[in-house]
Design a protein around this motif. Sequence first.
Motif, PDB file in Angstrom:
ATOM      1  N   PHE A 258       0.777  -1.234   0.000  1.00 58.61           N
ATOM      2  CA  PHE A 258       0.000   0.000   0.000  1.00 58.61           C
ATOM      3  C   PHE A 258       0.812   1.288   0.000  1.00 58.61           C
ATOM      4  N   SER A 259       2.122   1.218  -0.030  1.00 55.31           N
ATOM      5  CA  SER A 259       2.893   2.443   0.155  1.00 55.31           C
ATOM      6  C   SER A 259       3.573   2.966  -1.101  1.00 55.31           C
ATOM      7  N   GLN A 260       3.244   2.408  -2.270  1.00 50.67           N
ATOM      8  CA  GLN A 260       3.880   2.874  -3.488  1.00 50.67           C
ATOM      9  C   GLN A 260       3.505   4.328  -3.776  1.00 50.67           C
ATOM     10  N   LEU A 261       4.505   5.081  -4.217  1.00 50.45           N
ATOM     11  CA  LEU A 261       4.235   6.450  -4.624  1.00 50.45           C
ATOM     12  C   LEU A 261       3.420   6.454  -5.912  1.00 50.45           C
ATOM     13  N   ALA A 262       2.631   7.482  -6.076  1.00 50.39           N
ATOM     14  CA  ALA A 262       1.796   7.589  -7.272  1.00 50.39           C
ATOM     15  C   ALA A 262       2.661   7.696  -8.523  1.00 50.39           C
ATOM     16  N   THR A 263       2.193   7.098  -9.611  1.00 48.69           N
ATOM     17  CA  THR A 263       2.895   7.202 -10.886  1.00 48.69           C
ATOM     18  C   THR A 263       2.834   8.642 -11.378  1.00 48.69           C
ATOM     19  N   LYS A 264       3.963   9.122 -11.887  1.00 46.65           N
ATOM     20  CA  LYS A 264       4.014  10.496 -12.376  1.00 46.65           C
ATOM     21  C   LYS A 264       4.505  10.532 -13.813  1.00 46.65           C
ATOM     22  N   GLY A 265       4.270  11.644 -14.458  1.00 48.87           N
ATOM     23  CA  GLY A 265       4.708  11.820 -15.827  1.00 48.87           C
ATOM     24  C   GLY A 265       5.078  13.266 -16.066  1.00 48.87           C
ATOM     25  N   ILE A 266       5.741  13.514 -17.188  1.00 47.56           N
ATOM     26  CA  ILE A 266       6.131  14.871 -17.571  1.00 47.56           C
ATOM     27  C   ILE A 266       5.489  15.216 -18.906  1.00 47.56           C
TER      28      ILE A 266
ATOM     29  N   HIS B 279       5.870  20.319 -17.187  1.00 49.71           N
ATOM     30  CA  HIS B 279       5.142  20.133 -15.927  1.00 49.71           C
ATOM     31  C   HIS B 279       5.178  18.661 -15.514  1.00 49.71           C
ATOM     32  N   LYS B 280       5.410  18.428 -14.228  1.00 41.90           N
ATOM     33  CA  LYS B 280       5.355  17.067 -13.688  1.00 41.90           C
ATOM     34  C   LYS B 280       3.991  16.869 -13.052  1.00 41.90           C
ATOM     35  N   VAL B 281       3.304  15.800 -13.447  1.00 38.30           N
ATOM     36  CA  VAL B 281       1.928  15.586 -12.975  1.00 38.30           C
ATOM     37  C   VAL B 281       1.762  14.159 -12.449  1.00 38.30           C
TER      38      VAL B 281
ATOM     39  N   ASN C 243       0.099  10.902 -26.058  1.00 42.73           N
ATOM     40  CA  ASN C 243       1.309  11.271 -26.807  1.00 42.73           C
ATOM     41  C   ASN C 243       1.868  12.631 -26.396  1.00 42.73           C
ATOM     42  N   ASN C 244       1.196  13.309 -25.475  1.00 43.93           N
ATOM     43  CA  ASN C 244       1.698  14.579 -24.941  1.00 43.93           C
ATOM     44  C   ASN C 244       2.335  14.407 -23.567  1.00 43.93           C
ATOM     45  N   LEU C 245       2.463  13.171 -23.123  1.00 45.00           N
ATOM     46  CA  LEU C 245       2.922  12.890 -21.761  1.00 45.00           C
ATOM     47  C   LEU C 245       3.848  11.692 -21.754  1.00 45.00           C
ATOM     48  N   LYS C 246       4.950  11.775 -21.019  1.00 46.46           N
ATOM     49  CA  LYS C 246       5.842  10.641 -20.844  1.00 46.46           C
ATOM     50  C   LYS C 246       5.799  10.182 -19.387  1.00 46.46           C
ATOM     51  N   GLU C 247       5.451   8.934 -19.191  1.00 44.98           N
ATOM     52  CA  GLU C 247       5.388   8.392 -17.831  1.00 44.98           C
ATOM     53  C   GLU C 247       6.788   8.184 -17.292  1.00 44.98           C
ATOM     54  N   LEU C 248       7.009   8.610 -16.046  1.00 41.00           N
ATOM     55  CA  LEU C 248       8.318   8.459 -15.421  1.00 41.00           C
ATOM     56  C   LEU C 248       8.488   7.036 -14.887  1.00 41.00           C
ATOM     57  N   PRO C 249       9.686   6.476 -15.052  1.00 41.56           N
ATOM     58  CA  PRO C 249       9.919   5.104 -14.558  1.00 41.56           C
ATOM     59  C   PRO C 249       9.961   5.056 -13.043  1.00 41.56           C
TER      60      PRO C 249
END
Length: 208
Positions: free
Chosen positions: A142-150, A176-178, A202-208
């Motif tokens: 339950f403690s994973q950080l939320a997935t983010k993208g730029i 912007h990081k979201v 296609n306007n957003l890249k998910e961060l690993p």
Amino acid sequence: MFQKKLYTQSLTIYEKIAREEQLASPAMLLKMAFIYESLEDLGNALYTLNNYYKLTSDKKVLTKMNEMAQQNNLEGYSTSDFNLFLKFFDENRNYFVLVSLALGVLILSMILKRKKKLEERSAGLTIGLAFTLLLATYLLNFSQLATKGIITSANAYLMSGPSAGADLIEITGEGHKVEIVGQKDIWVEIKWKNGRAYIRENNLKELP
């Protein structure tokens, strides 16, 4: 080529290596970020720097990213001690799990030893064992950080729903990081300022 300042040609080669081999060294990532920044491709520069930080944990890169974010009024960047702790915790989650499990085994052995010697239970040790097991379960599930993208598009349309016919919330720039909430077809739901919005994938890249 990079040493000869043939940056665009170098970038083409670097991108091909990263795309086809899915492997980029820290040195190559730094060069790519430098070229992207020189080309004023802010979104890809920040995305590449983030990947570099993921590999190296170099805090100087976090400072650089936040300086770029402040200069360009970008959302989603912070160097607060709490956020740095969360990032450190997420990157070292497995170690925390192992430590909590090891502590649980130690407490269990103490309980068994005490029971064998004194034929009685220790309420304190039992509570400690329960706590460590609950902690390990929480860390695993339950403690994973939320997935983010730029955002990597210079003119990204943020919509109120997953459709080109939805109301337009805002047209925003790159970098912007979201936080990513979910996805429906080609639309990605993100947290934006004090609400939520949808952006084309296609306007957003998910961060690993």
